[in-house]
Write a protein that holds these residues in place. Sequence first.
Motif, PDB file in Angstrom:
ATOM      1  N   ASP A 161     -73.782 -78.810  59.061  1.00 12.76           N
ATOM      2  CA  ASP A 161     -73.280 -80.177  59.119  1.00 12.76           C
ATOM      3  C   ASP A 161     -74.044 -81.093  58.170  1.00 12.76           C
ATOM      4  O   ASP A 161     -73.521 -82.088  57.696  1.00 12.76           O
ATOM      5  CB  ASP A 161     -73.406 -80.724  60.543  1.00 12.76           C
ATOM      6  N   GLN A 162     -75.304 -80.759  57.901  1.00  8.26           N
ATOM      7  CA  GLN A 162     -76.121 -81.600  57.046  1.00  8.26           C
ATOM      8  C   GLN A 162     -75.753 -81.439  55.571  1.00  8.26           C
ATOM      9  O   GLN A 162     -76.110 -82.271  54.752  1.00  8.26           O
ATOM     10  CB  GLN A 162     -77.598 -81.260  57.253  1.00  8.26           C
ATOM     11  N   HIS A 163     -75.069 -80.354  55.240  1.00  2.73           N
ATOM     12  CA  HIS A 163     -74.806 -80.070  53.831  1.00  2.73           C
ATOM     13  C   HIS A 163     -73.303 -80.072  53.500  1.00  2.73           C
ATOM     14  O   HIS A 163     -72.858 -80.796  52.630  1.00  2.73           O
ATOM     15  CB  HIS A 163     -75.416 -78.717  53.444  1.00  2.73           C
ATOM     16  N   LEU A 193     -65.008 -82.786  57.944  1.00  3.89           N
ATOM     17  CA  LEU A 193     -64.576 -83.685  59.013  1.00  3.89           C
ATOM     18  C   LEU A 193     -63.189 -83.309  59.500  1.00  3.89           C
ATOM     19  O   LEU A 193     -62.312 -82.936  58.728  1.00  3.89           O
ATOM     20  CB  LEU A 193     -64.563 -85.131  58.514  1.00  3.89           C
ATOM     21  N   VAL A 194     -63.016 -83.380  60.813  1.00  6.00           N
ATOM     22  CA  VAL A 194     -61.696 -83.218  61.403  1.00  6.00           C
ATOM     23  C   VAL A 194     -61.339 -84.559  62.039  1.00  6.00           C
ATOM     24  O   VAL A 194     -62.089 -85.520  61.929  1.00  6.00           O
ATOM     25  CB  VAL A 194     -61.690 -82.088  62.449  1.00  6.00           C
ATOM     26  N   LYS A 195     -60.210 -84.631  62.700  1.00  8.45           N
ATOM     27  CA  LYS A 195     -59.790 -85.940  63.204  1.00  8.45           C
ATOM     28  C   LYS A 195     -60.806 -86.495  64.205  1.00  8.45           C
ATOM     29  O   LYS A 195     -61.414 -85.770  64.968  1.00  8.45           O
ATOM     30  CB  LYS A 195     -58.413 -85.847  63.847  1.00  8.45           C
ATOM     31  N   SER A 196     -60.956 -87.784  64.171  1.00  8.00           N
ATOM     32  CA  SER A 196     -61.958 -88.465  64.976  1.00  8.00           C
ATOM     33  C   SER A 196     -61.607 -88.401  66.454  1.00  8.00           C
ATOM     34  O   SER A 196     -60.448 -88.401  66.834  1.00  8.00           O
ATOM     35  CB  SER A 196     -62.031 -89.920  64.561  1.00  8.00           C
ATOM     36  N   ARG A 245     -63.004 -76.328  70.641  1.00  7.25           N
ATOM     37  CA  ARG A 245     -63.054 -77.659  71.240  1.00  7.25           C
ATOM     38  C   ARG A 245     -63.708 -78.647  70.276  1.00  7.25           C
ATOM     39  O   ARG A 245     -64.537 -78.275  69.434  1.00  7.25           O
ATOM     40  CB  ARG A 245     -63.815 -77.628  72.570  1.00  7.25           C
ATOM     41  N   GLU A 246     -63.353 -79.900  70.408  1.00  6.72           N
ATOM     42  CA  GLU A 246     -63.926 -80.947  69.559  1.00  6.72           C
ATOM     43  C   GLU A 246     -65.254 -81.396  70.141  1.00  6.72           C
ATOM     44  O   GLU A 246     -65.366 -81.638  71.348  1.00  6.72           O
ATOM     45  CB  GLU A 246     -62.973 -82.138  69.456  1.00  6.72           C
ATOM     46  N   GLU A 298     -68.341 -88.531  63.464  1.00  5.47           N
ATOM     47  CA  GLU A 298     -68.737 -87.192  63.013  1.00  5.47           C
ATOM     48  C   GLU A 298     -68.335 -86.176  64.079  1.00  5.47           C
ATOM     49  O   GLU A 298     -68.967 -86.057  65.120  1.00  5.47           O
ATOM     50  CB  GLU A 298     -70.236 -87.140  62.740  1.00  5.47           C
ATOM     51  N   VAL A 299     -67.283 -85.468  63.790  1.00  4.26           N
ATOM     52  CA  VAL A 299     -66.686 -84.569  64.774  1.00  4.26           C
ATOM     53  C   VAL A 299     -66.613 -83.170  64.179  1.00  4.26           C
ATOM     54  O   VAL A 299     -66.365 -82.996  62.992  1.00  4.26           O
ATOM     55  CB  VAL A 299     -65.272 -85.047  65.168  1.00  4.26           C
ATOM     56  N   ASP A 300     -66.843 -82.179  65.020  1.00  2.78           N
ATOM     57  CA  ASP A 300     -66.765 -80.805  64.567  1.00  2.78           C
ATOM     58  C   ASP A 300     -65.925 -80.008  65.558  1.00  2.78           C
ATOM     59  O   ASP A 300     -65.728 -80.415  66.696  1.00  2.78           O
ATOM     60  CB  ASP A 300     -68.177 -80.211  64.468  1.00  2.78           C
ATOM     61  N   ILE A 301     -65.429 -78.873  65.100  1.00  2.00           N
ATOM     62  CA  ILE A 301     -64.701 -77.941  65.965  1.00  2.00           C
ATOM     63  C   ILE A 301     -65.616 -76.748  66.230  1.00  2.00           C
ATOM     64  O   ILE A 301     -66.053 -76.073  65.303  1.00  2.00           O
ATOM     65  CB  ILE A 301     -63.398 -77.458  65.303  1.00  2.00           C
TER      66      ILE A 301
END
Length: 580
Positions: free
Chosen positions: A196-198, A202-205, A336-337, A346-349
């Motif tokens: 995530d740092q590099h 991004l996916v939907k908020s 899951r989000e 900042e969202v991840d799957i």
Amino acid sequence: MYIDKKSNVNIAFGQDAHPWISQIPELAYSLNGELLVSPPSADPVKVYQDQNHYFFHQLNALKEVSMQLPAMGLQHQQGVNQQQVLDYLTQQKAHFLGYQIVVNTDYSDIFPVVNTMVNNLGDPFTNGFFTLNSKAAERAVLDFYASVWRADWPAQRSGHPDSYWGYVMSMGSTEGNLYAILNARDYLSGNRLVVDQHDHHLVKSTTRNSNPNYYKPIAFFSEDTHYSISKAIHAMNVASFYEVGVELYPHECPLGGEWPRQVPSEQPTQLGQGHLGSGRIDIEKLALLVEFFAKKEHPILIVLNYGTTFKGAYDDIPGVYKALKGIFIKYGLVNREVCFGDNQGEVDIRQGYWIHVDGALGASFMPFINMAMKSGALNQENFAEFGAKFPEFDFNLPYISSIVTSGHKFLGAPTPCGIYMSKQKYLATMNNPQYTGAADSTLAGSRNGFAALTLWSLLGKSGYAQLQSKAIKSLMMAISLHNQMSEIAQMIAKRDGLDIWLHRSEFSLCLVFRRTNAAICFKYSLCEAQEQVKVGSEWVNRHYVHLYCLWDRKNSTLQAFLHDIAQPGAFDVDAEYGIK
């Protein structure tokens, strides 16, 4: 503390048994006569003997007083004492059977390296400014295991989230279990990851889930799991299902009754016959426990065993996933989000589960048994267990998050060490201290570069063919010894009316049996564990011991062991008692 040099500290110390105070040199006193070190408050020999009274054979074999270090040193006596230690270790090594460790090894080719401090400081994939390292050898070892474990290799951080990441550990698999729990905790808790740092995509908020359980992982592991897992979840502040169940849902255990401390292992097929279970996790009970907490939106952390410590059993890992997959889908634990950090945008799957495999022994030798079975080296004619289903475990199973193995067990490294492996996308922590020149994503920071060199030396001298030969030899030895012990068991039952409770699980190098007398336990370094079994309608406690068949065991040692256990009085008649 002020202790005058004239104080009467008369505790005998050292082989010459002079009073401890009389051996303190002037340099350990201040100018006004204050003793600058603390004296013994009791006789160390007596204290340590009392604490080890159960292991009196060891106390007699290596005297505590011979090991004491007087303030003036041992001078010429140190050489004599070192020989005593060597004689003791040589004696015990000659009969060593009780643990899943290879003890007869030869690393004389790299002995000169011991005279150099080798530190693999920081991440193994960046050399850094500390040049006295063996990171090139470490990377070679990791690539070797990545291939054997069918991972995506080589390790590529940027743009390759599914390629492996790992390192050679200074401790055994306990360090790997600690590190796996740390990474699982951060991944499941929604913490920012290295990827995530590099190269974060991004996916939907979405807003952070309002359920407080959403980022609180729950750990599950069986009652046959190594104690280091309990230590790891405590150290990493991860709750077990037992802790949460007892605190918040005391009367709601889906298994009925009280919450078990660990997931139950399989019961024997003939319950009531006094048999041990296989040592594998009970998948049906695991699924019930997991569903209870998945329904409450907790992420799930599962530790599975690939060669349990006391029975050498292999959890059915594909069977576990098959039973849990529907639960993961049903309760939103697949893709899951998660929102990490303080920025709600900042969202991840991520998956809502982590499956860690503790393969301290099995993950090193079973891949070569798999090769042997699928290439025909082991077949129906020469291998009694050929028809058994091989227990899959490696990164060919896409749901595996991390694996750990020990280098000092099947491989035979001369010091405890191991290999931790996961994937780039799961890497949770990385520091960038400028003075090292290498990012540090390991648990320890400074790491034993000699460990990587020993594994590199062994693998370089062995290759697949020799490792497969050692694996086959170990497994055949276990099957053969089990057959011979079965004959002795029948003889003892007829002669003494005593059941020695012999047990062996499929593909296991471990034989479990009734506790022997103390002399046999000491001679062969047998370790003891207590198990509860059902005899008729009653549950009883039994004290078992076990031994491991590994490729370095000498036939003469095995034959001596068989001779010893066949003698009257070899087994403890009081090893079973009822549960009050």
